[in-house]
Design an enzyme around this catalytic site. Structure first.
Site, mmCIF file in Angstrom:
data_model
loop_
_atom_site.group_PDB
_atom_site.id
_atom_site.type_symbol
_atom_site.label_atom_id
_atom_site.label_comp_id
_atom_site.label_asym_id
_atom_site.label_seq_id
_atom_site.Cartn_x
_atom_site.Cartn_y
_atom_site.Cartn_z
ATOM 1 N N HIS A 224 4.656 -8.896 1.366
ATOM 2 C CA HIS A 224 3.750 -8.741 0.221
ATOM 3 C C HIS A 224 2.744 -7.616 0.423
ATOM 4 C CE1 HIS A 224 5.338 -12.092 -2.025
ATOM 5 N NE2 HIS A 224 5.550 -12.636 -0.846
ATOM 6 N N LYS A 255 10.145 -6.046 -3.611
ATOM 7 C CA LYS A 255 8.871 -6.343 -4.276
ATOM 8 C C LYS A 255 8.134 -5.031 -4.535
ATOM 9 C CE LYS A 255 9.247 -11.075 -2.742
ATOM 10 N NZ LYS A 255 8.939 -12.143 -1.781
#
Ligand code: PLP
Length: 438
Positions: A224, A255
């Site tokens: 992340h 992501k």
């Protein structure tokens, strides 16, 4: 259907019924992303697939909108035309194509490591990386943060090694466990740099210092954070200046980089060992050249451009401030994740349904087992491609949903977004938001 098949099926039906009784049954939204207009998408409600509705996505993990970036799309088209659709085999059997080799070089450089290895997903890279590394060390003890992602837990399980869990982000507890294990025993510390549900950041420098003190290996999941933190997008460890002291970095290409795939970056010996021993790497077909080219274009772009990162952080701050000003219960953190606490699975699902049906805003409810029971939430992810008008719409919609469902408001907090600027008022308008953002 024959009667035996019928009895088998009953087991599956009762398993599903149990999830429904616990309000944990997941339903998916059928979305059609519009690359040119992200975060706008078309939603096709079940049974009404022929009449799609325009919605705004507020929960995408394509955090920077790289999935629709011009350079990424150009790289995809070029690779598709030149190399075709698939990879044609495993890495061993004709699947080692030049775009994936180039991608690995790019990733090793991103983290300042001598080598990197790409897998078909971040999930698989954790499963393969952790299980292989730990199982090749004699009598290895794995020290795992309490809130580690499922893919890391599965990697630990598969390694067959002893595991001890340290309290989330608690370095004192980690030190106790390290001390008890002693310097002589092989130890692998596994943790995340940024926990995606609360949005809190690990004390990476302290963990690394302890690892050095007690002679442990460190494995950090930067899923992340890659693309989004650090001067070149290398993540939190890069931002904190401890990149070179981390042994294994794991990341995703799905992501912040907007494509698909996962990887580890580490020493040549570690990477070569995982390449040679991990069945999750050996026995599966390589990512297609097109996907590798997309990922590489995104990684390269974000090494040089800080613009997306700056606007991403700015939009996250702006969103948090606007929600707080309206008295909505935003959880505090210093990252780009905006968790909005609901605390109940059924009401969380209802809030999400109302947002979609009444306000054309898509935010998936986050329930157990992704988060603990009683901490169900809406997890909002602003991107550089959201603007002030989107934020104003979001605040208005959430205030309506909170009122409709009788969810508790907090005391409306007026906090200045920038020093010397007038604070945002509750229920701020688009123009007020815009002014605050300037
Ligand atoms: C999403 C996620 C993964 C898996 O990455 P994918 O590329 O989506 O498979 C791994 N670790 C963490 C912390 C994640 O949130």
């Amino acid at each position: 259907m024959n009667p035996i098949a019928l009895t088998y099926d009953q087991h599956f039906q009762s398993a599903i019924a149990q999830l429904k009784a616990e309000n944990r049954y997941r339903t998916f939204a059928n979305l059609e992303r519009d690359a040119a207009r992200f975060p706008t998408a078309l939603w096709r409600p079940e049974g009404e697939e022929d009449s799609p509705r325009e919605v705004t996505i507020w929960c995408s993990n394509d955090y920077l909108g790289m999935g629709g970036h011009r350079r990424v799309l150009d790289a995809a088209r070029d690779a598709l035309d030149r190399h075709g659709a698939g990879a044609g085999g495993t890495r061993n059997i004709s699947g080692t194509h030049n775009p994936i080799v180039e991608l690995e070089t790019e990733l090793a450089d991103l983290h300042g490591k001598p080598a990197a290895l790409v897998f078909t997903s971040g999930w698989i890279s954790n499963l393969a990386g952790i299980s292989t590394i730990a199982s090749l060390l004699p009598n290895c003890l794995i020290l795992s943060d309490a809130l580690n992602h499922n893919s890391m837990i599965e990697g630990i399980r598969r390694s067959g090694c002893e595991k001890q869990v340290w309290r989330h982000n608690d370095v004192d507890h980690l030190e106790e466990l390290l001390q008890a294990a002693g310097k002589e025993r092989a130890k692998l510390i596994v943790f995340e740099s940024l926990y995606s549900m609360d949005g809190d950041i690990a004390p990476v420098a302290e963990v690394v210092t302890l690892a050095e003190k007690y002679n442990a290996l460190t494995y950090v999941d930067e899923v992340h954070a890659v693309g989004m933190y650090g001067a070149r997008g290398g993540g939190i460890c890069q931002r904190e200046g401890v990149e070179s002291r981390i042994d294994i970095v794991e990341g995703t290409l799905a992501k912040g980089y907007g494509a698909l795939g996962g990887y580890i970056a580490a020493s040549p010996a570690i990477v070569d060992a995982v390449r040679s021993y991990a069945p999750q790497f050996i026995f599966t077909t390589t990512l297609p050249p097109m996907v590798a080219a997309c990922a590489r274009a995104a990684v390269r772009h974000l090494k040089e451009s800080g613009e997306e990162r700056a606007r991403h952080q700015h939009m996250a701050r702006l969103t948090k401030h606007a929600l707080r000003a309206a008295g909505l219960p935003v959880m505090d953190n210093s990252s780009h994740i905006v968790p909005l606490m609901v605390g109940d699975a059924a009401r969380c699902k209802k809030a999400s349904d109302l947002l979609l049906r009444r306000h054309s805003i898509y935010i998936q409810p986050i329930n157990y087992p992704t988060v603990a029971i009683g901490t169900e939430r809406l997890r909002i992810t602003p991107t550089p491609r959201h603007d002030e008008a989107h934020v104003a719409e979001l605040v208005e919609a959430l205030v309506d949903v909170w009122s409709t469902l009788g969810l508790p408001f907090t005391e409306s907090k007026v906090i200045p977004l920038h020093a010397g600027k007038p604070p945002l008022e509750a229920h701020c308008t688009y123009s007020e938001l815009k002014r605050a953002a300037e």
